[in-house]
Design a protein around this motif. Structure first.
Motif, PDB file in Angstrom:
ATOM      1  N   GLU A  29       0.859  -1.179   0.000  1.00 44.54           N
ATOM      2  CA  GLU A  29       0.000   0.000   0.000  1.00 44.54           C
ATOM      3  C   GLU A  29       0.900   1.235   0.000  1.00 44.54           C
ATOM      4  N   PRO A  30       0.524   2.300  -0.733  1.00 44.42           N
ATOM      5  CA  PRO A  30       1.373   3.497  -0.758  1.00 44.42           C
ATOM      6  C   PRO A  30       1.613   4.044   0.643  1.00 44.42           C
ATOM      7  N   VAL A  31       2.801   4.552   0.851  1.00 46.40           N
ATOM      8  CA  VAL A  31       3.151   5.166   2.125  1.00 46.40           C
ATOM      9  C   VAL A  31       3.513   6.626   1.875  1.00 46.40           C
ATOM     10  N   VAL A  32       3.428   7.427   2.920  1.00 51.82           N
ATOM     11  CA  VAL A  32       3.757   8.846   2.832  1.00 51.82           C
ATOM     12  C   VAL A  32       5.228   9.019   3.159  1.00 51.82           C
ATOM     13  N   LEU A  33       5.905   9.789   2.343  1.00 52.03           N
ATOM     14  CA  LEU A  33       7.319  10.089   2.538  1.00 52.03           C
ATOM     15  C   LEU A  33       7.426  11.584   2.827  1.00 52.03           C
ATOM     16  N   ALA A  34       8.083  11.951   3.923  1.00 49.95           N
ATOM     17  CA  ALA A  34       8.259  13.361   4.281  1.00 49.95           C
ATOM     18  C   ALA A  34       9.729  13.729   4.138  1.00 49.95           C
ATOM     19  N   VAL A  35       9.995  14.796   3.395  1.00 51.60           N
ATOM     20  CA  VAL A  35      11.343  15.326   3.225  1.00 51.60           C
ATOM     21  C   VAL A  35      11.284  16.781   3.662  1.00 51.60           C
ATOM     22  N   GLY A  36      12.170  17.176   4.572  1.00 48.82           N
ATOM     23  CA  GLY A  36      12.100  18.546   5.051  1.00 48.82           C
ATOM     24  C   GLY A  36      13.351  18.979   5.772  1.00 48.82           C
ATOM     25  N   ASN A  37      13.240  20.139   6.424  1.00 44.15           N
ATOM     26  CA  ASN A  37      14.376  20.681   7.166  1.00 44.15           C
ATOM     27  C   ASN A  37      13.890  21.547   8.312  1.00 44.15           C
ATOM     28  N   ALA A  43      24.168  32.866  16.864  1.00 46.83           N
ATOM     29  CA  ALA A  43      24.868  34.151  16.901  1.00 46.83           C
ATOM     30  C   ALA A  43      25.800  34.311  15.692  1.00 46.83           C
ATOM     31  N   ALA A  44      26.424  33.229  15.265  1.00 48.26           N
ATOM     32  CA  ALA A  44      27.379  33.297  14.145  1.00 48.26           C
ATOM     33  C   ALA A  44      27.040  32.256  13.088  1.00 48.26           C
ATOM     34  N   GLY A  45      25.848  32.299  12.553  1.00 47.24           N
ATOM     35  CA  GLY A  45      25.490  31.363  11.487  1.00 47.24           C
ATOM     36  C   GLY A  45      24.159  30.680  11.745  1.00 47.24           C
ATOM     37  N   PHE A  46      24.075  29.451  11.264  1.00 47.85           N
ATOM     38  CA  PHE A  46      22.833  28.681  11.346  1.00 47.85           C
ATOM     39  C   PHE A  46      23.134  27.245  11.749  1.00 47.85           C
ATOM     40  N   ARG A  47      22.194  26.637  12.430  1.00 43.40           N
ATOM     41  CA  ARG A  47      22.223  25.194  12.676  1.00 43.40           C
ATOM     42  C   ARG A  47      20.980  24.657  11.987  1.00 43.40           C
ATOM     43  N   TRP A  48      21.171  23.709  11.091  1.00 38.33           N
ATOM     44  CA  TRP A  48      20.051  23.159  10.334  1.00 38.33           C
ATOM     45  C   TRP A  48      20.096  21.645  10.344  1.00 38.33           C
ATOM     46  N   THR A  49      18.931  21.074  10.134  1.00 37.34           N
ATOM     47  CA  THR A  49      18.778  19.629  10.079  1.00 37.34           C
ATOM     48  C   THR A  49      17.927  19.287   8.871  1.00 37.34           C
ATOM     49  N   MET A  50      18.429  18.413   8.027  1.00 35.97           N
ATOM     50  CA  MET A  50      17.668  17.851   6.909  1.00 35.97           C
ATOM     51  C   MET A  50      17.161  16.492   7.362  1.00 35.97           C
ATOM     52  N   TYR A  51      15.967  16.115   6.891  1.00 40.14           N
ATOM     53  CA  TYR A  51      15.452  14.806   7.299  1.00 40.14           C
ATOM     54  C   TYR A  51      14.580  14.189   6.217  1.00 40.14           C
ATOM     55  N   VAL A  52      14.515  12.869   6.257  1.00 39.64           N
ATOM     56  CA  VAL A  52      13.585  12.072   5.467  1.00 39.64           C
ATOM     57  C   VAL A  52      12.924  11.136   6.460  1.00 39.64           C
ATOM     58  N   SER A  53      11.597  11.056   6.408  1.00 37.83           N
ATOM     59  CA  SER A  53      10.906  10.162   7.340  1.00 37.83           C
ATOM     60  C   SER A  53       9.696   9.531   6.665  1.00 37.83           C
ATOM     61  N   SER A  88      19.678   4.210   7.379  1.00 40.41           N
ATOM     62  CA  SER A  88      18.570   3.935   8.290  1.00 40.41           C
ATOM     63  C   SER A  88      19.131   3.373   9.587  1.00 40.41           C
ATOM     64  N   PRO A  89      18.498   3.607  10.706  1.00 40.07           N
ATOM     65  CA  PRO A  89      17.232   4.289  10.889  1.00 40.07           C
ATOM     66  C   PRO A  89      17.351   5.801  11.026  1.00 40.07           C
ATOM     67  N   SER A  90      18.564   6.355  11.233  1.00 41.04           N
ATOM     68  CA  SER A  90      18.697   7.808  11.386  1.00 41.04           C
ATOM     69  C   SER A  90      18.947   8.443  10.024  1.00 41.04           C
ATOM     70  N   LEU A  91      17.913   9.029   9.462  1.00 45.37           N
ATOM     71  CA  LEU A  91      18.017   9.629   8.139  1.00 45.37           C
ATOM     72  C   LEU A  91      18.107  11.143   8.225  1.00 45.37           C
ATOM     73  N   GLU A  92      18.601  11.653   9.357  1.00 50.54           N
ATOM     74  CA  GLU A  92      18.753  13.088   9.565  1.00 50.54           C
ATOM     75  C   GLU A  92      20.215  13.482   9.456  1.00 50.54           C
ATOM     76  N   LEU A  93      20.417  14.701   8.981  1.00 52.75           N
ATOM     77  CA  LEU A  93      21.755  15.280   8.905  1.00 52.75           C
ATOM     78  C   LEU A  93      21.679  16.665   9.522  1.00 52.75           C
ATOM     79  N   SER A  94      22.485  16.919  10.558  1.00 52.50           N
ATOM     80  CA  SER A  94      22.536  18.233  11.209  1.00 52.50           C
ATOM     81  C   SER A  94      23.924  18.814  11.059  1.00 52.50           C
ATOM     82  N   CYS A  95      23.993  20.095  10.721  1.00 54.49           N
ATOM     83  CA  CYS A  95      25.265  20.803  10.550  1.00 54.49           C
ATOM     84  C   CYS A  95      25.092  22.259  10.951  1.00 54.49           C
ATOM     85  N   THR A  96      26.218  22.943  11.118  1.00 55.86           N
ATOM     86  CA  THR A  96      26.190  24.384  11.300  1.00 55.86           C
ATOM     87  C   THR A  96      26.924  25.007  10.121  1.00 55.86           C
TER      88      THR A  96
END
Length: 114
Positions: A29-37, A43-53, A88-96
């Motif tokens: 059965e089709p499943v929902v795939l979420a891709v986001g950030n 103070a000196a830049g950004f901290r971001w996280t990309m993810y697929v779930s 898998s299972p951690s499909l997240e990437l966090s960086c600054t």
């Protein structure tokens, strides 16, 4: 008042239970795939996280692992390395970093699904 005939007696309504994650996986059965950030300004830049779930499979990483082998994130060329694979299972990437930029991701499905 007359009583209903036996074959017309009130019967409880039948409700269909939602399929479990395992049942959806087995029936294809089709499943929902979420891709986001997510992004947080520091103070000196950004901290971001990309993810697929797979939102329907959040309770069990077992099913995510059976579906997605890895996700490769393609970052800005100033990052070294600029391609990072998350398995898998951690499909997240966090960086600054110093700013924001578009990120591409390639999802590699588990070989058993091909």
């Amino acid at each position: 008042p007359a009583e209903p005939a036996p074959d017309r007696a009130a019967r409880p309504a039948v409700t269909q239970r939602p399929q479990s994650a395992a049942a959806r996986l087995e029936t294809q059965e089709p499943v929902v795939l979420a891709v986001g950030n997510r992004c947080e300004e520091l103070a000196a830049g950004f901290r971001w996280t990309m993810y697929v779930s797979l939102p329907g499979f959040q309770r069990s990483t077992h099913y995510t692992t059976r579906m997605i082998d890895q996700v490769v994130y393609k970052l800005h060329p100033t990052f070294q390395p600029d391609s990072i694979a998350c398995r898998s299972p951690s499909l997240e990437l966090s960086c600054t970093g110093w700013g924001t930029f578009p990120v591409r991701c390639t999802i590699h499905w588990h070989p058993d699904l091909r």
